[in-house]
Write an enzyme that holds these catalytic residues in place. Sequence first.
Site, PDB file in Angstrom:
ATOM      1  N   GLY A 177       0.828  -1.076   0.055  1.00  0.00           N
ATOM      2  CA  GLY A 177       0.091   0.049   0.114  1.00  0.00           C
ATOM      3  C   GLY A 177       1.035   1.186   0.044  1.00  0.00           C
ATOM      4  O   GLY A 177       1.694   1.146  -0.779  1.00  0.00           O
ATOM      5  N   GLU A 178       0.789   1.950   1.120  1.00  0.00           N
ATOM      6  CA  GLU A 178       1.320   3.578   0.881  1.00  0.00           C
ATOM      7  C   GLU A 178       1.852   3.430   2.279  1.00  0.00           C
ATOM      8  O   GLU A 178       1.099   3.458   3.355  1.00  0.00           O
ATOM      9  CB  GLU A 178       0.483   4.749   0.668  1.00  0.00           C
ATOM     10  N   SER A 179       3.140   3.474   2.303  1.00  0.00           N
ATOM     11  CA  SER A 179       4.076   3.061   3.980  1.00  0.00           C
ATOM     12  C   SER A 179       3.611   4.225   4.798  1.00  0.00           C
ATOM     13  O   SER A 179       3.344   3.889   5.998  1.00  0.00           O
ATOM     14  CB  SER A 179       5.396   2.771   3.766  1.00  0.00           C
TER      15      SER A 179
ATOM     16  N   ILE B 168       5.738  -2.921  -7.659  1.00  0.00           N
ATOM     17  CA  ILE B 168       4.881  -1.791  -7.724  1.00  0.00           C
ATOM     18  C   ILE B 168       5.389  -0.889  -6.961  1.00  0.00           C
ATOM     19  O   ILE B 168       5.214  -0.828  -5.647  1.00  0.00           O
ATOM     20  CB  ILE B 168       3.510  -2.002  -7.526  1.00  0.00           C
ATOM     21  N   ARG B 169       6.345   0.193  -7.492  1.00  0.00           N
ATOM     22  CA  ARG B 169       6.639   1.222  -6.555  1.00  0.00           C
ATOM     23  C   ARG B 169       7.651   0.763  -5.158  1.00  0.00           C
ATOM     24  O   ARG B 169       7.253   1.307  -4.221  1.00  0.00           O
ATOM     25  CB  ARG B 169       5.754   2.191  -6.150  1.00  0.00           C
TER      26      ARG B 169
ATOM     27  N   GLU C 260       1.025 -11.635  -3.380  1.00  0.00           N
ATOM     28  CA  GLU C 260      -0.534 -11.714  -3.280  1.00  0.00           C
ATOM     29  C   GLU C 260      -1.291 -11.663  -4.719  1.00  0.00           C
ATOM     30  O   GLU C 260      -2.547 -11.748  -4.724  1.00  0.00           O
ATOM     31  CB  GLU C 260      -1.030 -10.776  -2.050  1.00  0.00           C
TER      32      GLU C 260
ATOM     33  N   CYS D 133       6.024  -5.184   0.034  1.00  0.00           N
ATOM     34  CA  CYS D 133       6.255  -3.976  -0.486  1.00  0.00           C
ATOM     35  C   CYS D 133       6.215  -2.741   0.703  1.00  0.00           C
ATOM     36  O   CYS D 133       7.228  -2.708   1.426  1.00  0.00           O
ATOM     37  CB  CYS D 133       5.255  -3.717  -1.451  1.00  0.00           C
TER      38      CYS D 133
ATOM     39  N   HIS E 168       4.885  -8.394  -4.607  1.00  0.00           N
ATOM     40  CA  HIS E 168       3.541  -8.601  -4.083  1.00  0.00           C
ATOM     41  C   HIS E 168       3.335 -10.135  -4.476  1.00  0.00           C
ATOM     42  O   HIS E 168       2.483 -10.210  -5.348  1.00  0.00           O
ATOM     43  CB  HIS E 168       2.543  -7.585  -4.941  1.00  0.00           C
TER      44      HIS E 168
ATOM     45  N   ARG F 285      13.127   3.346   0.031  1.00  0.00           N
ATOM     46  CA  ARG F 285      11.721   3.478  -0.195  1.00  0.00           C
ATOM     47  C   ARG F 285      11.437   3.942  -1.770  1.00  0.00           C
ATOM     48  O   ARG F 285      12.236   4.849  -2.292  1.00  0.00           O
ATOM     49  CB  ARG F 285      10.972   4.473   0.829  1.00  0.00           C
TER      50      ARG F 285
END
Length: 208
Positions: free
Chosen positions: A52-54, A139-140, A186, A84, A184, A113
């Site tokens: 997600g967004e850390s 992804i990023r 998942e 991630c 990821h 990051r």
Amino acid sequence: MVVTAPPVIGVLALQGDVQEHLISLAKCDVTARPIRRPDELDELDGIVIPGGESTTISKLLDNFELLEPLRAKIKAGFPAYGSCAGMILLANDVLDGRDDQHQLGGLDVTVRRNAFGRQIDSFETDLDLAGETVHAVFIRAPWVEAVSGEVEVLATVPVTAEAGDAAGRIVAVRQGNVLATAFHPELTGDERVHRLFVDMVRGSTEEK
């Protein structure tokens, strides 16, 4: 005959790939549930910190009063897996992070990051993960820049011309009961990383 209940593994359900992790864990013969409250931690044998967004997840951990109890449990040996953003949150040190970002800790590593670039720079590749070929989606994503002697490196990006600066970078690590991947699993339908974590959880519960 002794019948043992399946492990209960939570997925931190504040932001990110929550449902995808719940589905992957359910295929691994465990009880999987979303977690949003501190009291729910005591019902678990392990936890997954999703992608997600850390920085957002770290703020929500604090807002939902989960930060300190989860940090303490991980320090005491509670099994945790992060993908991630989860890898970033489990790292002791983060490069290019925000000053107000909170860390759960548990991995004696330094993570960079957004090391692979922006969303447009997302990519897929095959990795050798502990002797098995795993298809990985980045992804990023972060990568691990440094590890202590206590950390086991499980996977690195293959050294190819196409990999560029990512070639040879560490993207999966384990330290004790803490597992993390920059990619990821998942999202691919391959449960082997989740099964590895489930085995870690089962081993932890057997030791109690």
